[in-house]
Scaffold this motif. Structure first.
Motif, short mmCIF file in Angstrom:
data_model
loop_
_atom_site.label_atom_id
_atom_site.label_comp_id
_atom_site.label_asym_id
_atom_site.label_seq_id
_atom_site.Cartn_x
_atom_site.Cartn_y
_atom_site.Cartn_z
N PRO A 11 0.85 -1.20 0.00
CA PRO A 11 0.00 0.00 0.00
C PRO A 11 0.88 1.24 0.00
N ILE A 12 0.50 2.25 -0.74
CA ILE A 12 1.29 3.49 -0.81
C ILE A 12 0.73 4.44 0.24
N ASP A 13 1.28 4.32 1.44
CA ASP A 13 0.73 5.05 2.58
C ASP A 13 1.76 6.01 3.15
N CYS A 14 2.43 6.73 2.29
CA CYS A 14 3.47 7.66 2.73
C CYS A 14 2.83 8.89 3.39
N ALA A 15 3.44 9.31 4.50
CA ALA A 15 2.98 10.53 5.16
C ALA A 15 3.28 11.73 4.28
N ALA A 16 2.50 12.75 4.43
CA ALA A 16 2.67 13.96 3.63
C ALA A 16 4.10 14.49 3.79
N GLY A 17 4.75 14.72 2.67
CA GLY A 17 6.09 15.29 2.71
C GLY A 17 7.22 14.29 2.84
N SER A 18 6.90 13.01 3.08
CA SER A 18 7.97 12.01 3.23
C SER A 18 8.43 11.55 1.85
N ARG A 19 9.71 11.24 1.76
CA ARG A 19 10.30 10.88 0.47
C ARG A 19 10.03 9.41 0.17
N PRO A 20 9.40 9.06 -0.97
CA PRO A 20 9.16 7.65 -1.30
C PRO A 20 10.43 6.97 -1.77
N VAL A 21 10.71 5.80 -1.19
CA VAL A 21 11.88 4.99 -1.56
C VAL A 21 11.37 3.61 -1.98
N THR A 75 15.30 -4.74 8.82
CA THR A 75 16.37 -3.84 9.27
C THR A 75 16.44 -2.59 8.41
N VAL A 76 16.46 -2.77 7.10
CA VAL A 76 16.56 -1.63 6.19
C VAL A 76 15.29 -0.77 6.24
N THR A 77 14.14 -1.41 6.15
CA THR A 77 12.91 -0.61 6.10
C THR A 77 12.66 0.13 7.41
N ASP A 78 13.02 -0.47 8.54
CA ASP A 78 12.85 0.21 9.82
C ASP A 78 13.75 1.44 9.92
N VAL A 79 14.99 1.30 9.45
CA VAL A 79 15.92 2.43 9.49
C VAL A 79 15.47 3.53 8.54
N LEU A 80 15.01 3.15 7.36
CA LEU A 80 14.50 4.15 6.42
C LEU A 80 13.31 4.90 7.02
N ARG A 81 12.40 4.15 7.58
CA ARG A 81 11.21 4.77 8.16
C ARG A 81 11.59 5.67 9.34
N GLY A 82 12.54 5.20 10.15
CA GLY A 82 12.99 6.00 11.28
C GLY A 82 13.70 7.28 10.87
N SER A 83 14.17 7.32 9.62
CA SER A 83 14.84 8.51 9.11
C SER A 83 13.88 9.46 8.40
N GLY A 84 12.59 9.16 8.49
CA GLY A 84 11.60 10.03 7.89
C GLY A 84 11.32 9.74 6.43
N SER A 105 22.39 1.74 7.60
CA SER A 105 22.84 3.11 7.87
C SER A 105 23.52 3.72 6.66
N TRP A 106 24.29 2.88 5.95
CA TRP A 106 24.98 3.35 4.74
C TRP A 106 23.96 3.75 3.67
N VAL A 107 22.91 2.97 3.53
CA VAL A 107 21.87 3.29 2.55
C VAL A 107 21.25 4.64 2.86
N VAL A 108 20.91 4.88 4.13
CA VAL A 108 20.31 6.16 4.52
C VAL A 108 21.26 7.30 4.21
N ALA A 109 22.55 7.10 4.48
CA ALA A 109 23.53 8.15 4.21
C ALA A 109 23.59 8.48 2.72
N GLN A 110 23.49 7.45 1.86
CA GLN A 110 23.52 7.69 0.42
C GLN A 110 22.26 8.43 -0.05
N LEU A 111 21.15 8.11 0.55
CA LEU A 111 19.90 8.76 0.17
C LEU A 111 19.86 10.22 0.63
N GLY A 112 20.70 10.53 1.60
CA GLY A 112 20.74 11.91 2.11
C GLY A 112 21.72 12.80 1.39
#
Length: 295
Positions: free
Chosen positions: A46-56, A75-84, A287-294
């Motif tokens: 389901p595409i349930d992204c909060a307003a303003g959050s970046r879709p990955v 592990t990856v999805t939790d860290v992504l979600r925790g990073s907004g 964590s590395w993935v999040v850093a690259q996305l940032g």
């Protein structure tokens, strides 16, 4: 003789023929896509992204079934979600519960359809992609061949299969190594062999789409043409312990300007060991993935 034994036997005999000078065959141009593969199904979240959050859009590899996905990627999805960010796990080419078991161009088309639906639902002009192993090949086909790069800002790949893979990991899984030539060299020298292997093993028919000489390999990885596409920032994390995407590192890295290529063991020398599959479950990799996305 089982199908798997027949496949291995055919490859070993082919290696012996190619390695013997009198029997060396000239490289052929025969197709390595002789088996008509199904498209498979697409499994979408389901595409349930909060307003303003970046879709990955997250594309798992082929190491498991759709029933395993949530646990493998928690592990990856939790860290992504925790990073907004808003992780959306997409699985295409699903046949009998197995991911990426269909025709790669069709799977890339499924990805294109899903990306459009994400854009429509979120209002975002682009998405980011995080892909592991076989998921990276589908991503690259979408970005390059289907011209999806206009819809993507960043592509982050974990243990991807790339231009210079030798196929040795396949035989290593059967305890066969130190052959005088690699499986890819055998397939290139004996173009009659891929159709035989594809009919011996449907699973191998899928893998043969990645062999040099196939239409898919030529479209994505042909020498003289870039894999990367303008407007997309690419990053690759490989592991020295990769026994699937071989040679480790060289198979995965994209040696093109602007690409970030990192070996897990260099970046995280004190981390727990990972391999081709478990890289996607590593907290450090997440964590590395999040850093690259940032970036």
């Amino acid at each position: 003789m089982t199908r798997r034994t027949g496949v291995v036997t055919a490859l070993v005999i082919g290696a012996a023929l190619v390695a013997t000078p009198p029997a060396l065959a000239d490289p052929g141009t025969g197709s390595v896509d002789p088996v008509v593969l199904p498209a498979g199904d697409a499994v979408t979240p389901p595409i349930d992204c909060a307003a303003g959050s970046r879709p990955v859009v997250v594309l798992p590899g082929a190491d498991g079934t759709v029933a395993d996905t949530a646990e493998q990627w928690a592990t990856v999805t939790d860290v992504l979600r925790g990073s907004g960010l808003c992780p959306l796990v997409f699985q295409g080419g699903v046949v009998n519960g197995k991911r990426w078991a269909g025709n790669i161009p069709d799977e890339a088309g499924q990805l294109a359809t899903f990306v459009r639906s994400v854009q429509d639902a979120t209002g975002s002009s682009t998405v980011d992609i995080v892909a592991h192993s076989a998921g990276s090949v589908v991503s690259n086909y979408y970005l390059k061949v289907l011209h999806g790069s206009a819809n993507v800002t960043r592509a982050v790949f974990l243990a991807p299969e790339g231009r210079d893979c030798d196929g040795a990991g396949f035989l290593a899984a059967y305890g066969i190594d130190n052959l005088p030539v690699t499986p890819v060299e055998v397939l290139q020298a004996l173009p009659v062999l891929p159709p035989i292997l594809g009919r011996l093993s449907p699973d191998l028919a899928v893998a043969l789409q990645l062999a040099p000489g196939s239409e898919v390999h030529g479209a994505v990885f042909a020498d003289g043409t870039p894999i990367t596409q303008p407007g997309v920032t690419y990053a690759v994390l490989a592991t020295a312990n990769d026994g699937v995407a071989t040679p480790a590192g060289g198979c995965s890295f994209i040696d093109e300007p602007g690409v970030t290529n990192v070996l897990f063991e260099d970046a995280y020398p004190n981390a727990s060991a990972v391999d081709h599959s478990t890289l996607r479950s590593s907290p450090e990799a997440a964590s590395w993935v999040v850093a690259q996305l940032g970036r």
